[in-house]
Motif scaffolding. Structure first.
Motif, PDB file in Angstrom:
ATOM      1  N   TRP A 144     -10.395  -0.347  32.477  1.00  0.00           N
ATOM      2  CA  TRP A 144      -9.212   0.578  32.909  1.00  0.00           C
ATOM      3  C   TRP A 144      -9.894   1.549  33.712  1.00  0.00           C
ATOM      4  O   TRP A 144     -11.067   1.958  33.367  1.00  0.00           O
ATOM      5  N   LEU A 145      -9.149   2.332  34.798  1.00  0.00           N
ATOM      6  CA  LEU A 145      -9.869   3.394  35.473  1.00  0.00           C
ATOM      7  C   LEU A 145      -8.990   4.728  35.416  1.00  0.00           C
ATOM      8  O   LEU A 145      -7.756   4.679  35.601  1.00  0.00           O
ATOM      9  N   VAL A 146      -9.650   5.748  35.514  1.00  0.00           N
ATOM     10  CA  VAL A 146      -8.854   7.054  36.042  1.00  0.00           C
ATOM     11  C   VAL A 146      -9.672   7.484  37.041  1.00  0.00           C
ATOM     12  O   VAL A 146     -10.944   7.718  37.168  1.00  0.00           O
ATOM     13  N   ALA A 147      -8.744   8.202  37.915  1.00  0.00           N
ATOM     14  CA  ALA A 147      -9.374   8.704  39.191  1.00  0.00           C
ATOM     15  C   ALA A 147      -8.671   9.963  39.363  1.00  0.00           C
ATOM     16  O   ALA A 147      -7.336   9.982  39.678  1.00  0.00           O
ATOM     17  N   THR A 148      -9.363  10.957  39.503  1.00  0.00           N
ATOM     18  CA  THR A 148      -8.590  12.612  39.676  1.00  0.00           C
ATOM     19  C   THR A 148      -9.014  13.199  40.976  1.00  0.00           C
ATOM     20  O   THR A 148     -10.240  13.020  41.142  1.00  0.00           O
ATOM     21  N   GLY A 149      -8.127  13.604  41.822  1.00  0.00           N
ATOM     22  CA  GLY A 149      -8.544  14.238  42.894  1.00  0.00           C
ATOM     23  C   GLY A 149      -9.059  13.194  43.852  1.00  0.00           C
ATOM     24  O   GLY A 149     -10.094  13.631  44.714  1.00  0.00           O
ATOM     25  N   TRP A 238      -0.398   4.829  36.187  1.00  0.00           N
ATOM     26  CA  TRP A 238       0.351   5.955  35.527  1.00  0.00           C
ATOM     27  C   TRP A 238      -0.008   7.145  36.642  1.00  0.00           C
ATOM     28  O   TRP A 238      -1.158   6.958  37.269  1.00  0.00           O
ATOM     29  N   LEU A 239       0.785   8.191  36.724  1.00  0.00           N
ATOM     30  CA  LEU A 239       0.581   9.193  37.520  1.00  0.00           C
ATOM     31  C   LEU A 239       0.703  10.600  36.759  1.00  0.00           C
ATOM     32  O   LEU A 239       1.602  10.773  35.881  1.00  0.00           O
ATOM     33  N   TRP A 240      -0.162  11.502  36.856  1.00  0.00           N
ATOM     34  CA  TRP A 240      -0.235  12.735  36.331  1.00  0.00           C
ATOM     35  C   TRP A 240      -0.436  13.827  37.284  1.00  0.00           C
ATOM     36  O   TRP A 240      -1.579  13.951  37.859  1.00  0.00           O
ATOM     37  N   ILE A 241       0.726  14.629  37.983  1.00  0.00           N
ATOM     38  CA  ILE A 241       0.131  15.916  38.706  1.00  0.00           C
ATOM     39  C   ILE A 241       0.253  16.871  37.628  1.00  0.00           C
ATOM     40  O   ILE A 241       1.239  17.438  37.248  1.00  0.00           O
ATOM     41  N   HIS A 247      -8.412  21.390  42.247  1.00  0.00           N
ATOM     42  CA  HIS A 247      -9.113  20.135  42.442  1.00  0.00           C
ATOM     43  C   HIS A 247      -9.882  19.778  41.278  1.00  0.00           C
ATOM     44  O   HIS A 247      -9.966  18.760  40.720  1.00  0.00           O
ATOM     45  N   ALA A 248     -10.316  20.757  40.461  1.00  0.00           N
ATOM     46  CA  ALA A 248     -11.075  20.509  39.232  1.00  0.00           C
ATOM     47  C   ALA A 248     -10.092  20.444  37.868  1.00  0.00           C
ATOM     48  O   ALA A 248     -10.340  21.136  36.921  1.00  0.00           O
ATOM     49  N   THR A 249      -9.440  19.462  37.731  1.00  0.00           N
ATOM     50  CA  THR A 249      -8.550  19.230  36.470  1.00  0.00           C
ATOM     51  C   THR A 249      -9.269  18.985  35.370  1.00  0.00           C
ATOM     52  O   THR A 249      -8.835  19.375  34.420  1.00  0.00           O
ATOM     53  N   LEU A 250     -10.379  18.316  35.567  1.00  0.00           N
ATOM     54  CA  LEU A 250     -11.089  17.999  34.323  1.00  0.00           C
ATOM     55  C   LEU A 250     -11.818  19.028  33.624  1.00  0.00           C
ATOM     56  O   LEU A 250     -12.198  19.224  32.645  1.00  0.00           O
ATOM     57  N   LYS A 260      -5.257  13.414  27.376  1.00  0.00           N
ATOM     58  CA  LYS A 260      -4.191  12.465  28.223  1.00  0.00           C
ATOM     59  C   LYS A 260      -4.961  11.443  28.717  1.00  0.00           C
ATOM     60  O   LYS A 260      -4.543  10.060  28.674  1.00  0.00           O
ATOM     61  N   THR A 261      -6.216  11.461  29.219  1.00  0.00           N
ATOM     62  CA  THR A 261      -6.847  10.278  29.577  1.00  0.00           C
ATOM     63  C   THR A 261      -7.401   9.302  28.428  1.00  0.00           C
ATOM     64  O   THR A 261      -7.399   8.118  28.760  1.00  0.00           O
ATOM     65  N   ASP A 262      -7.912   9.887  27.371  1.00  0.00           N
ATOM     66  CA  ASP A 262      -8.157   9.040  26.146  1.00  0.00           C
ATOM     67  C   ASP A 262      -6.786   8.354  25.720  1.00  0.00           C
ATOM     68  O   ASP A 262      -6.805   7.019  25.452  1.00  0.00           O
ATOM     69  N   ALA A 263      -5.613   8.969  25.688  1.00  0.00           N
ATOM     70  CA  ALA A 263      -4.333   8.186  25.483  1.00  0.00           C
ATOM     71  C   ALA A 263      -4.153   7.285  26.416  1.00  0.00           C
ATOM     72  O   ALA A 263      -3.584   5.898  25.874  1.00  0.00           O
ATOM     73  N   PHE A 264      -4.534   7.313  27.831  1.00  0.00           N
ATOM     74  CA  PHE A 264      -4.259   6.462  28.548  1.00  0.00           C
ATOM     75  C   PHE A 264      -5.114   5.027  28.385  1.00  0.00           C
ATOM     76  O   PHE A 264      -4.744   3.902  28.176  1.00  0.00           O
ATOM     77  N   PHE A 265      -6.490   5.265  27.925  1.00  0.00           N
ATOM     78  CA  PHE A 265      -7.212   4.119  27.455  1.00  0.00           C
ATOM     79  C   PHE A 265      -6.973   3.383  26.299  1.00  0.00           C
ATOM     80  O   PHE A 265      -6.980   2.286  26.057  1.00  0.00           O
TER      81      PHE A 265
END
Length: 275
Positions: A144-149, A238-241, A247-250, A260-265
């Motif tokens: 699974w992947l997470v991509a931010t910005g 999934w989408l999260w704004i 830019h530095a959400t993390l 939230k990213t852990d919950a996604f996984f």
């Protein structure tokens, strides 16, 4: 008496400081750091924790330390593999060329060298682009992947106009300069990566069949409509704004980002069906 009290509190404060755990030097941690020769480049990476493998990929001009607010959280349940991309941090690359495809192939090679069949992948900015390209070029390597910005192309329809103009101005002012210093030459190569790349058609995202979590700040340097277009083009996403985030959400919203990213996984049963 005041002198004795001052000495007492000084000693007490020193003992308290000694009792505190030292900050982990992410990106320069000899305890966790390793080198692996991959496709002609000695990639530097650090590993933390145990569990399912999680690959962390930083952004342009950055290094492993970008994940300092995230690694401790994920190391509690994952085998975190944080890597310096080629030409970044301690992964020295003397070649003249650099592309997202090259880096994606590097990450696939690193996972193979570590005998990891597939991993969860999380990337920020250029690292988010790398996560998507890795899933397109080496789908078997990504769970699974997470991509931010992340962005798919480098013009002002994807980037906010201010950033795009800044990049164009920087390129025009330096394009005829011959860099002889190795560091400045490398910095220019890394800078030009984002001036001319990536060049990914939206239709190409149909090849990403793994679940994806697409994230951006509501004040990001990526146009919000571009982020939404990436989300819509992916078959399972999934989408999260993130409100009140750049830019530095993390980093700016680390606690919520981690949860939230852990919950996604973990949320395998509630993902939308493939579109």
């Amino acid at each position: 008496m005041k002198a004795y009290l001052l000495l007492f509190f000084l000693i007490l404060s020193q003992l308290f400081a000694l009792a505190q755990p030292a900050a982990i030097p992410y990106g320069h941690n000899p305890v966790a750091g390793h080198y692996q020769l991959v496709r002609g480049v000695k990639l530097y990476y650090e590993t933390y924790g145990q569990g399912p493998p999680l690959l962390l990929i930083h952004g342009n001009g950055d290094n492993i330390s970008a994940w300092a607010k995230n690694i401790p959280y994920f190391a509690r349940g994952y085998r975190v593999i944080a890597v310096d991309s080629r030409a970044h941090g301690q992964s020295v690359d003397a070649s003249d060329s650099l592309s997202f495809e090259m880096m994606a192939d590097d990450f696939a090679g690193l996972l193979s060298s570590l005998r990891i069949d597939s991993a969860y992948v999380m990337g920020w900015s250029d690292g988010g682009i790398n996560a998507l390209v890795l899933a397109m070029r080496h789908p078997e390597k990504v769970k699974w992947l997470v991509a931010t910005g992340a962005n798919l192309w480098p013009d002002s329809t994807a980037l906010m106009p201010g950033l795009w103009r800044q990049q164009q101005r920087g390129y025009q002012e330096n394009k005829n300069v011959t860099f002889t210093d190795p560091k400045r030459k490398n910095d220019w190569k890394v800078f030009c990566l984002d001036v001319f790349q990536p060049n990914i058609p939206l239709a190409a995202l149909r090849r990403v069949r793994v679940p994806a979590f697409i994230i951006a700040g509501d004040q990001d340097v990526i146009r919000p409509e571009h982020t939404v277009a990436i989300y819509r083009a992916l078959p399972r996403a999934w989408l999260w704004i993130v409100p009140d985030s750049g830019h530095a959400t993390l980093q700016e919203h680390a606690e919520e980002f981690n949860r939230k990213t852990d919950a996604f996984f973990q949320a395998k049963k509630v993902l939308p069906p493939a579109r």
